[in-house]
Scaffold this motif. Structure first.
Motif, PDB file in Angstrom:
ATOM      1  N   THR A 229     -12.637 -26.526  26.515  1.00  0.00           N
ATOM      2  CA  THR A 229     -11.499 -25.757  27.046  1.00  0.00           C
ATOM      3  C   THR A 229     -11.791 -24.262  27.078  1.00  0.00           C
ATOM      4  O   THR A 229     -10.900 -23.453  27.321  1.00  0.00           O
ATOM      5  N   GLY A 230     -13.040 -23.886  26.780  1.00  0.00           N
ATOM      6  CA  GLY A 230     -13.400 -22.476  26.844  1.00  0.00           C
ATOM      7  C   GLY A 230     -14.872 -22.281  26.560  1.00  0.00           C
ATOM      8  O   GLY A 230     -15.574 -23.198  26.111  1.00  0.00           O
ATOM      9  N   VAL A 231     -15.365 -21.058  26.843  1.00  0.00           N
ATOM     10  CA  VAL A 231     -16.704 -20.636  26.455  1.00  0.00           C
ATOM     11  C   VAL A 231     -16.548 -19.296  25.742  1.00  0.00           C
ATOM     12  O   VAL A 231     -15.838 -18.402  26.237  1.00  0.00           O
ATOM     13  N   ALA A 232     -17.190 -19.172  24.583  1.00  0.00           N
ATOM     14  CA  ALA A 232     -17.073 -17.944  23.792  1.00  0.00           C
ATOM     15  C   ALA A 232     -18.357 -17.133  23.896  1.00  0.00           C
ATOM     16  O   ALA A 232     -19.467 -17.677  23.875  1.00  0.00           O
ATOM     17  N   VAL A 233     -18.177 -15.815  24.024  1.00  0.00           N
ATOM     18  CA  VAL A 233     -19.289 -14.870  23.935  1.00  0.00           C
ATOM     19  C   VAL A 233     -18.880 -13.795  22.937  1.00  0.00           C
ATOM     20  O   VAL A 233     -17.691 -13.584  22.676  1.00  0.00           O
ATOM     21  N   ASN A 234     -19.871 -13.125  22.374  1.00  0.00           N
ATOM     22  CA  ASN A 234     -19.554 -12.076  21.408  1.00  0.00           C
ATOM     23  C   ASN A 234     -19.034 -10.842  22.147  1.00  0.00           C
ATOM     24  O   ASN A 234     -19.641 -10.398  23.129  1.00  0.00           O
ATOM     25  N   PRO A 235     -17.911 -10.275  21.702  1.00  0.00           N
ATOM     26  CA  PRO A 235     -17.348  -9.110  22.414  1.00  0.00           C
ATOM     27  C   PRO A 235     -18.259  -7.893  22.403  1.00  0.00           C
ATOM     28  O   PRO A 235     -18.052  -6.964  23.188  1.00  0.00           O
ATOM     29  N   GLU A 236     -19.295  -7.886  21.528  1.00  0.00           N
ATOM     30  CA  GLU A 236     -20.237  -6.766  21.483  1.00  0.00           C
ATOM     31  C   GLU A 236     -21.518  -7.054  22.268  1.00  0.00           C
ATOM     32  O   GLU A 236     -22.426  -6.222  22.302  1.00  0.00           O
ATOM     33  N   ASP A 237     -21.597  -8.237  22.887  1.00  0.00           N
ATOM     34  CA  ASP A 237     -22.809  -8.626  23.612  1.00  0.00           C
ATOM     35  C   ASP A 237     -22.831  -7.958  24.980  1.00  0.00           C
ATOM     36  O   ASP A 237     -21.995  -8.271  25.863  1.00  0.00           O
ATOM     37  N   PRO A 238     -23.751  -7.017  25.230  1.00  0.00           N
ATOM     38  CA  PRO A 238     -23.754  -6.293  26.517  1.00  0.00           C
ATOM     39  C   PRO A 238     -24.014  -7.203  27.710  1.00  0.00           C
ATOM     40  O   PRO A 238     -23.656  -6.866  28.840  1.00  0.00           O
ATOM     41  N   ARG A 239     -24.625  -8.367  27.457  1.00  0.00           N
ATOM     42  CA  ARG A 239     -24.928  -9.273  28.564  1.00  0.00           C
ATOM     43  C   ARG A 239     -23.670  -9.909  29.149  1.00  0.00           C
ATOM     44  O   ARG A 239     -23.618 -10.223  30.347  1.00  0.00           O
ATOM     45  N   TYR A 240     -22.669 -10.124  28.284  1.00  0.00           N
ATOM     46  CA  TYR A 240     -21.545 -10.946  28.715  1.00  0.00           C
ATOM     47  C   TYR A 240     -20.172 -10.299  28.519  1.00  0.00           C
ATOM     48  O   TYR A 240     -19.172 -10.859  28.976  1.00  0.00           O
ATOM     49  N   LYS A 241     -20.078  -9.166  27.845  1.00  0.00           N
ATOM     50  CA  LYS A 241     -18.748  -8.664  27.473  1.00  0.00           C
ATOM     51  C   LYS A 241     -17.879  -8.373  28.698  1.00  0.00           C
ATOM     52  O   LYS A 241     -16.646  -8.483  28.629  1.00  0.00           O
ATOM     53  N   ASP A 242     -18.515  -8.043  29.831  1.00  0.00           N
ATOM     54  CA  ASP A 242     -17.731  -7.782  31.041  1.00  0.00           C
ATOM     55  C   ASP A 242     -17.168  -9.061  31.656  1.00  0.00           C
ATOM     56  O   ASP A 242     -16.294  -9.001  32.538  1.00  0.00           O
ATOM     57  N   LEU A 243     -17.664 -10.214  31.169  1.00  0.00           N
ATOM     58  CA  LEU A 243     -17.178 -11.493  31.701  1.00  0.00           C
ATOM     59  C   LEU A 243     -15.972 -12.034  30.920  1.00  0.00           C
ATOM     60  O   LEU A 243     -15.361 -13.030  31.338  1.00  0.00           O
ATOM     61  N   ILE A 244     -15.662 -11.393  29.785  1.00  0.00           N
ATOM     62  CA  ILE A 244     -14.519 -11.865  28.999  1.00  0.00           C
ATOM     63  C   ILE A 244     -13.248 -11.767  29.848  1.00  0.00           C
ATOM     64  O   ILE A 244     -12.958 -10.727  30.459  1.00  0.00           O
ATOM     65  N   GLY A 245     -12.519 -12.866  29.890  1.00  0.00           N
ATOM     66  CA  GLY A 245     -11.328 -12.942  30.737  1.00  0.00           C
ATOM     67  C   GLY A 245     -11.592 -13.641  32.056  1.00  0.00           C
ATOM     68  O   GLY A 245     -10.655 -14.008  32.775  1.00  0.00           O
ATOM     69  N   GLN A 246     -12.892 -13.804  32.405  1.00  0.00           N
ATOM     70  CA  GLN A 246     -13.249 -14.554  33.600  1.00  0.00           C
ATOM     71  C   GLN A 246     -13.215 -16.057  33.283  1.00  0.00           C
ATOM     72  O   GLN A 246     -12.883 -16.463  32.170  1.00  0.00           O
ATOM     73  N   PHE A 247     -13.629 -16.893  34.238  1.00  0.00           N
ATOM     74  CA  PHE A 247     -13.503 -18.327  34.067  1.00  0.00           C
ATOM     75  C   PHE A 247     -14.801 -19.063  34.409  1.00  0.00           C
ATOM     76  O   PHE A 247     -15.668 -18.535  35.111  1.00  0.00           O
ATOM     77  N   ILE A 248     -14.877 -20.279  33.906  1.00  0.00           N
ATOM     78  CA  ILE A 248     -15.959 -21.225  34.204  1.00  0.00           C
ATOM     79  C   ILE A 248     -15.369 -22.387  34.991  1.00  0.00           C
ATOM     80  O   ILE A 248     -14.263 -22.858  34.700  1.00  0.00           O
ATOM     81  N   ASP A 249     -16.124 -22.878  35.964  1.00  0.00           N
ATOM     82  CA  ASP A 249     -15.777 -24.153  36.613  1.00  0.00           C
ATOM     83  C   ASP A 249     -16.574 -25.241  35.902  1.00  0.00           C
ATOM     84  O   ASP A 249     -17.772 -25.442  36.166  1.00  0.00           O
TER      85      ASP A 249
END
Length: 950
Positions: A229-249
């Motif tokens: 029901t979700g995918v978690a990334v670390n909020p301090e991870d520069p690779r993914y932090k801009d994707l927080i709030g986005q979605f996965i299909d």
């Protein structure tokens, strides 16, 4: 007494007499002292852990009973929900009888009670073999009427206080037994497995910083993808932090799931992206709660893929926020078959990034042997945090003390981070939860159905159904200290024996049992001032008994040693059958047979209960794991023989003689008599101090050292010259001392070695005018400083030193013990001369002396072997006593052998492969051997120099 000690001839009869005559009951007099036995499973049989802990408890109980306390050792057994249900189901299957479900609940429970009546007393009968002096008339069972009433009372009260509730949460689920299980029933095993890396497509055209339109997640359980029901990334991870709030299909199920920022995702670990499956992983469950992610259960209780998923919000309520459809191709597949099918599907779709080998820690049910599944289920829970605060304070304030103290840290670490306790189990055998449901699912709690109706004003014709679940067995055992004493009634036993004094247990159940007992007891039991009462004042934590290589004993390893086999003995054939009889793997069985035949080529001989108990006491060093050593057991069997033979000597020399107990005849006590009495008093002091501080190893050592070295090794030898050559008054004094010390020593030893002491005491006590049916109700020895003659102690120690000096020279020079020796003395002080004259009878008889000559400063001495006693030089002329050439040849041969042994052992320890693979215990043994060889070679070289100078 028989000339030879044979424990099998005495133990069963003695125990039966004790039990039949009520010796184990509380006396009703003196300060109360009580111990509650940790209730063994009714399905169980005695193992080393039981024998270890029960020896300690029985020693404490006998010690306090003889010390005048009103003593209760409460006995009972646990109904062992899962284990018992499995035993009876297997029994029905073996008899080709109906299954549990074919019988129905009531009829199946009747079958369990039948089994209990026929076969459920195995372990209690074995406890008798161990000498357990429990009050059998008070024996309790966690399913008996009184304890069942207590369980219902506690459940109803906690529910009324909002401390028990029903909720949908994640639990350890056994797909074979179809029940929740506790962490203690989960066995983690290291396995070789895989880590699958999947591509999860980003929704809405989103891309990563490196331009990819997908995230890569890694999992060891691909089947759970269906419940993400979700995918978690670390909020301090520069690779993914801009994707927080986005979605996965999400592939396969076309589910749109969010990307959340959570510290659970480790930047340094794997890809940094973690799939979140709240309904099938404990860590994910917590992440899901933090981010309000729905929970999707994809599995049946048997571990198969559902045709339609069950979707819940974070409160556990059904929701239709997400599509619950699952791909038809996976319907009803077993979870492991589904794993393969899902991996294949990801590969086919181009979403399988890679597969890596991975070391796993896999949870298995210790009863079922299947992989445990985190499962979202409706269960009953206790709110533990409110109860834990008071329980933690009791240890902080010193009301409860842990021995060793370091276990308090383990206790606090659990209590400070305590979670709600799942108390329901999906079984038929156990305390059925006292809750009823109407057709709308409303729940009503009461001590019985009538009370549930009355309390809630329900109509008589309203249909109610009782909850099918039973309570976790730890729930009933948490009430053990007070429910066994008659609570909820305010009984005299409860007033007298509660709180109990000490709990003897293992570190592994400090949380599961000890902490829960403290919480429950302090919540329900209050003193007359309303202050919460603790269940016990001391928690004595034992170590784990391992095999002689330091490995944990387990049936699968074939290294389990049955304590009853050490007591009664067992043939190799029967031992092999016991260790491998039910093994399904022929190769493993064959390996264990070879190991067993090598370790016990003639089986295990009988050692008797006392030798086993003494060994267990002797190894009871506080809190450390213990490597079991059969040689040590053999040594303490020899100790029993030593005591038996010494007692026969005493009886032979005192029965039918005047020992000074029944007349006014005068007695003269020798130096040896005064010395042994002082030594014995110091032993009493050391022993009682050790018992009072739970140092059973020190207590056992004090008994061993006094009995073997002082009483048998020295005093009995010192009495022989008196009994042969002394005056009538001296002989009477020595006989009096022999009987007095032996009779009291038997009382001192009784708590640890009950059978041999009772047997000997029956013959010794009439001589000492002790008229009683049993040693058990005699007073316990107390230290009496007035009986310690300091001068006599010092003088006799000097005599011992003199004799040991002579014996040392004999040993070093290989002079026969029977050969009388001329002795020369140099630097003899007036005190040395006094002691020589006063103790000539001892010295000449024990040391086998021919003459003793004190040299002046001007006297020259021949070549002598010399030993020092303080400043006194004790010298034995060598000329004429030994064959110089023969002795040098003997030393050369012995040195050659030792040097080869030394080189071989040194080579082992220099071998890096051996050192890295061998257990620590084996390496320590080799190092000890090396040190011993070095010491022996040094002595032989010194002897060679002395003999060469003759």
């Amino acid at each position: 007494m028989d000339k030879t000690f044979n424990p099998q001839n005495i133990e069963r009869d003695i125990y039966q007499k004790w039990e039949d005559s009520g010796q184990f009951k509380p006396s009703g007099e003196g300060e109360s002292y009580s111990i509650m036995i940790p209730p063994p499973n009714v399905t169980g049989s005695l193992h080393m852990g039981h024998a270890f802990q029960q020896t300690i408890m029985d020693a404490l109980t006998r010690y306090k009973r003889m010390s005048g306390n009103n003593t209760l050792w409460q006995v009972g057994t646990d109904h062992a929900g899962i284990a018992t249900q499995m035993v009876v189901e297997r029994k029905l299957a073996a008899e080709n009888g109906p299954t549990r479900k074919e019988l129905g609940r009531e009829a199946f429970i009747d079958k369990i009670w039948e089994w209990k009546a026929e076969s459920g007393n195995t372990i209690t009968n074995q406890m008798r073999r161990l000498g357990a002096s429990v009050d059998w008339e008070r024996e309790r069972f966690t399913m008996d009427k009184g304890l069942s009433n207590a369980v219902n009372e506690v459940f109803v009260r906690l529910h009324s206080e909002n401390l028990i509730y029903r909720g949908k949460r994640l639990v350890n689920w056994d797909p074979k037994l179809h029940t929740a299980i506790s962490d203690l029933e989960v066995e983690s095993k290291d396995k070789k497995g895989h880590m699958w890396h999947f591509r999860y497509p980003l929704a809405d055209g989103a891309k990563t910083t490196d331009g990819k339109n997908y995230l890569v997640v890694a999992t060891t359980r691909p089947e759970t993808v269906l419940g993400d029901t979700g995918v978690a990334v670390n909020p301090e991870d520069p690779r993914y932090k801009d994707l927080i709030g986005q979605f996965i299909d999400l592939p396969l199920v076309n589910r749109r799931i969010p990307i959340v920022g959570d510290e659970h995702a480790d930047i340094e670990k794997g890809t940094g992206c973690v799939k979140i499956t709240p309904a099938h992983d404990f860590n994910d469950y917590e992440v899901g709660k933090r981010h309000q992610l729905p929970m999707i259960n994809i599995l049946t209780f048997s571990g198969e893929i559902l045709p339609k998923a069950e979707t819940y919000d974070t409160k556990g309520e059904v929701t239709d926020a997400l599509n619950s459809a699952l791909p038809e191709e996976f319907h009803h597949l077993d979870r492991f078959a589904a794993r393969k099918a899902i991996v294949a599907k990801f590969d086919e779709m181009g979403f399988l990034e890679e597969v890596k080998d991975h070391d796993l820690t896999v949870p298995y049910g210790d009863r079922s042997g299947v992989v445990i599944e985190p499962m979202l289920t409706d269960q009953w829970y206790v709110r533990a945090a409110p109860l834990a605060k008071v329980a933690a304070d009791a240890v902080t304030n010193g009301e409860i003390e842990f021995v060793p103290k370091q276990y308090e840290n383990m206790y606090f670490s659990w209590m400070n981070d305590i979670q709600d306790w799942c108390i329901s189990r999906q079984l038929w055998w156990g305390h059925r939860i006292p809750a009823w449901y109407d057709e709308q699912g409303n729940v009503y709690v009461g001590r019985n159905e009538a009370e549930a109706r009355a309390e809630n004003g329900l109509a008589a014709d309203l249909v109610l159904r009782q909850d099918d679940d039973v309570l976790d067995t730890w729930f009933s055992s948490a009430l053990w200290t007070f429910s066994t004493l008659g609570w909820p009634e305010n009984t005299d036993d409860l007033k007298t024996f509660h709180p109990t004094d000490v709990l003897v247990t293992g570190f592994d159940i400090i949380f599961f049992w000890v902490a829960r007992m403290i919480m429950m007891t302090m919540h329900f039991i209050k003193d007359e001032n309303g202050k919460p009462q603790v269940p016990f004042k001391t928690v004595y934590v034992t170590g784990l008994i391992r095999d002689d290589d330091g490995h944990k004993m387990s049936k699968s390893k074939g290294n389990v040693i049955d304590p009853l086999d050490m007591i009664d003995g067992i043939s190799l054939e029967d031992l092999l059958e016991k260790r491998t009889g039910n093994m399904m793997q022929p190769k493993m069985a064959e390996k264990i047979k070879k190991q067993t035949a090598k370790q016990f080529p003639d089986g295990i001989e009988s050692h008797g209960t006392d030798a086993l108990r003494f060994t267990l006491a002797a190894v009871a060093s506080t809190g450390r794991d213990i490597s079991w050593d059969m040689k040590r057991l053999e040594g303490y069997r020899n100790f029993c023989n030593k005591l038996w033979n010494a007692s026969n000597f005493v009886l032979m020399n005192t029965q039918e003689h005047d020992c000074g107990f029944n007349s006014d005849s005068s007695m003269t006590f020798s130096l040896a008599d005064k010395w042994i009495m002082g030594q014995y008093q110091n032993t009493i002091k050391a022993y009682r101090g050790a018992m009072d501080t739970y140092r059973f190893d020190i207590a056992a050592h004090a008994l061993y050292e006094f009995t073997w070295d002082q009483f048998c090794g020295w005093y009995i030898e010192l009495t022989k010259p008196i009994l042969l050559q002394g005056t009538e008054e001296q002989q009477r004094g020595t006989r009096h001392t022999l009987v007095t010390v032996l009779e009291s020593l038997l009382r001192l030893m009784h708590p640890i070695m009950p059978f041999i002491t009772e047997t000997i005491w029956q013959d010794v006590s009439p001589i000492a005018n002790c008229h009683s049916a049993t040693i058990m109700n005699q007073t316990y020895p107390e230290f009496d400083v007035a009986k310690v003659d300091a001068t006599a102690m010092q003088d006799l120690e000097w005599v011992k030193g003199f004799v040991l000096s002579i014996r040392s020279i004999r040993g070093e020079m290989d002079i026969a013990p029977s050969k009388p020796l001329p002795v020369l003395l140099r630097n003899a002080s007036p005190e040395d001369i006094r002691r020589l004259k006063e103790n000539a009878i001892f010295l000449h008889s024990i040391a086998k002396l021919q003459t003793v000559t004190a040299l002046t400063e001007d006297d020259e001495s021949p070549v002598c072997a010399t030993s020092l006693l303080g400043s006194l030089e004790i010298m034995i002329p060598m000329a004429g006593l030994i064959d110089k050439n023969a002795e040098l040849a003997r030393i050369a041969k012995a040195l050659d052998r030792l040097e080869k042994d030394f080189a071989r052992t040194q080579g082992k320890l220099a071998n890096a492969k051996f050192v890295s693979n061998a257990p620590d215990a084996v390496i320590e043994k080799e190092k000890a051997k090396l040190a011993d060889f070095t010491m022996q070679m040094g002595k032989l070289r010194e002897q060679r120099i002395s003999i060469e100078s003759i």
